[in-house]
Design a protein around this motif. Structure first.
Motif, PDB file in Angstrom:
ATOM      1  N   ARG A 105     -12.772   3.373  -7.592  1.00 20.19           N
ATOM      2  CA  ARG A 105     -11.973   2.882  -6.476  1.00 20.19           C
ATOM      3  C   ARG A 105     -12.228   1.398  -6.209  1.00 20.19           C
ATOM      4  O   ARG A 105     -11.313   0.650  -5.858  1.00 20.19           O
TER       5      ARG A 105
ATOM      6  N   TRP B 173     -14.536  -6.527  -1.701  1.00 20.07           N
ATOM      7  CA  TRP B 173     -13.164  -6.169  -2.061  1.00 20.07           C
ATOM      8  C   TRP B 173     -12.239  -6.193  -0.839  1.00 20.07           C
ATOM      9  O   TRP B 173     -11.024  -6.148  -0.986  1.00 20.07           O
ATOM     10  N   LEU B 174     -12.817  -6.299   0.363  1.00 21.89           N
ATOM     11  CA  LEU B 174     -11.986  -6.379   1.560  1.00 21.89           C
ATOM     12  C   LEU B 174     -11.494  -7.799   1.821  1.00 21.89           C
ATOM     13  O   LEU B 174     -10.590  -7.997   2.629  1.00 21.89           O
TER      14      LEU B 174
ATOM     15  N   ASP C 124     -10.341  -0.514  -8.736  1.00 17.76           N
ATOM     16  CA  ASP C 124      -8.925  -0.503  -8.347  1.00 17.76           C
ATOM     17  C   ASP C 124      -8.650  -1.549  -7.263  1.00 17.76           C
ATOM     18  O   ASP C 124      -7.611  -2.232  -7.292  1.00 17.76           O
ATOM     19  N   GLU C 125      -9.563  -1.647  -6.297  1.00 17.20           N
ATOM     20  CA  GLU C 125      -9.409  -2.642  -5.237  1.00 17.20           C
ATOM     21  C   GLU C 125      -9.486  -4.052  -5.801  1.00 17.20           C
ATOM     22  O   GLU C 125      -8.758  -4.955  -5.374  1.00 17.20           O
TER      23      GLU C 125
ATOM     24  N   GLU D 273      -6.190  -4.762  -7.420  1.00 19.56           N
ATOM     25  CA  GLU D 273      -5.144  -5.006  -6.413  1.00 19.56           C
ATOM     26  C   GLU D 273      -5.317  -6.381  -5.780  1.00 19.56           C
ATOM     27  O   GLU D 273      -4.342  -7.109  -5.569  1.00 19.56           O
ATOM     28  N   GLY D 274      -6.575  -6.747  -5.490  1.00 22.78           N
ATOM     29  CA  GLY D 274      -6.822  -8.023  -4.849  1.00 22.78           C
ATOM     30  C   GLY D 274      -6.599  -9.221  -5.741  1.00 22.78           C
ATOM     31  O   GLY D 274      -6.321 -10.324  -5.257  1.00 22.78           O
TER      32      GLY D 274
END
Length: 318
Positions: free
Chosen positions: A25, A89-90, A28-29, A32-33
């Motif tokens: 996950r 990742w945020l 994946d992040e 996406e980022g």
């Protein structure tokens, strides 16, 4: 929290499944980022996420065969020794260097987990699968390089940092630095409270020495008991505890030594100058080794340190 060496084979498998799901996950992040600004590098992390998902399915199949359908809830934070993962990742936009550093740490930590888990397991099938996954994690860096060669142009690549070195910094060096920072800040209040309550340099020195040594003992035991080293390879817990304790004591001694000067106000002026220098050094250490932005580190350390310092003066003067 449980020690890694106390985990059953069922718990080892459940933890491995949780780790692979989390890693998948996170990749994946990352993908996406990075997709908007670095679409080719995003493909690398999407492929790595798929590979980790494949590992999870192999673990699930064997777990179902050996232990049934119920997977006990056990997470990395429930076991001593795992490195704390900052949720980079945020952040948006994601930086290539930050993401690759995080990925390297994840791969190094997962590899070490599988090596230790395979040695601990007595079940032949479980041991074989865990050993195979450890070998695949060893090759993960090479896989990433092949994926980069496929998706990322030569001009986009940057020199990778050594993952094991960064893991060592997180697991060995940073506890010592944490002790140094704790000793520097936590002893300010008792030292300056004693100074302004007594106006005696000799008594202030004894209070500061006691506070520094006491904090060192406390931090040393806390570090020694936090992790027995069975998973992380961090070595003897007592050695780590001794290092952390000594660094904590050292952090408190710095602004205590000026009170060997007989004149109270001269000693206090020198001690305050030492405190300001210590706070500046701590802010630099947090920026250099703990990836804290310099302005944020300076604000946190200086404001926190001055509050503790001011508290000591107010209490001692009352």
């Amino acid at each position: 929290m449980k020690d890694f060496s106390d985990l059953s084979e069922r718990e080892l498998m459940a933890l491995a499944i949780a780790l692979e799901e989390e890693d998948s996950r996170i990749y994946d992040e990352f993908a996406e980022g990075l997709r908007e600004n670095y679409p080719d590098t995003a493909k690398v992390f999407a492929a790595m996420a798929e590979e980790e998902n494949g590992h999870r399915h192999r673990l699930l199949d064997l777990f179902r065969t050996r232990f049934g359908n119920h997977i006990p809830l056990i997470r990395r934070q429930d076991v001593r020794g795992f490195v704390e993962r900052k949720p980079v990742w945020l952040s948006r936009p994601l930086g290539l260097d930050t993401v690759r550093k995080q990925a390297e740490l994840m791969e190094a930590e997962t590899k070490r987990f599988y090596i230790r888990a395979a040695r601990q397991s007595q079940d032949v099938a479980i041991r074989q699968l865990l050993g195979d996954l450890a070998a695949e994690e060893r090759r993960h860096e090479a896989t990433a390089e092949r994926l980069e060669a496929k998706y990322v142009p030569e001009g986009v690549r940057e020199k990778e940092h050594d993952a094991e070195r960064r893991l060592f910094l997180l697991q060995i060096v940073q506890p010592g630095l944490a002790g140094l920072m704790d000793g520097s800040v936590s002893t300010l209040a008792p030292l300056f409270a004693a100074a302004f309550a007594t106006h005696s340099t000799s008594e202030t020195f004894l209070v500061g020495l006691a506070a520094a040594v006491g904090a060192g003992i406390s931090m040393g035991f806390a570090e020694a008991l936090s992790d027995n080293g069975s998973l992380t390879g961090r070595g003897s817990p007592w050695l780590r505890g001794a290092v952390c304790g000594l660094m904590t004591t050292l952090g408190g001694i710095g602004h205590t030594l000026p009170y060997l000067i007989p004149d109270f106000w001269t000693a206090t002026a020198v001690a305050i100058a030492v405190v300001l220098a210590e706070l500046a050094v701590i802010a630099w250490i947090r920026n250099r080794y703990m990836d804290t932005p310099l302005l944020s580190a300076a604000f946190q350390v200086v404001v926190g340190g001055l509050l503790v310092f001011g508290t000591g003066i107010l209490i001692g003067s009352s």
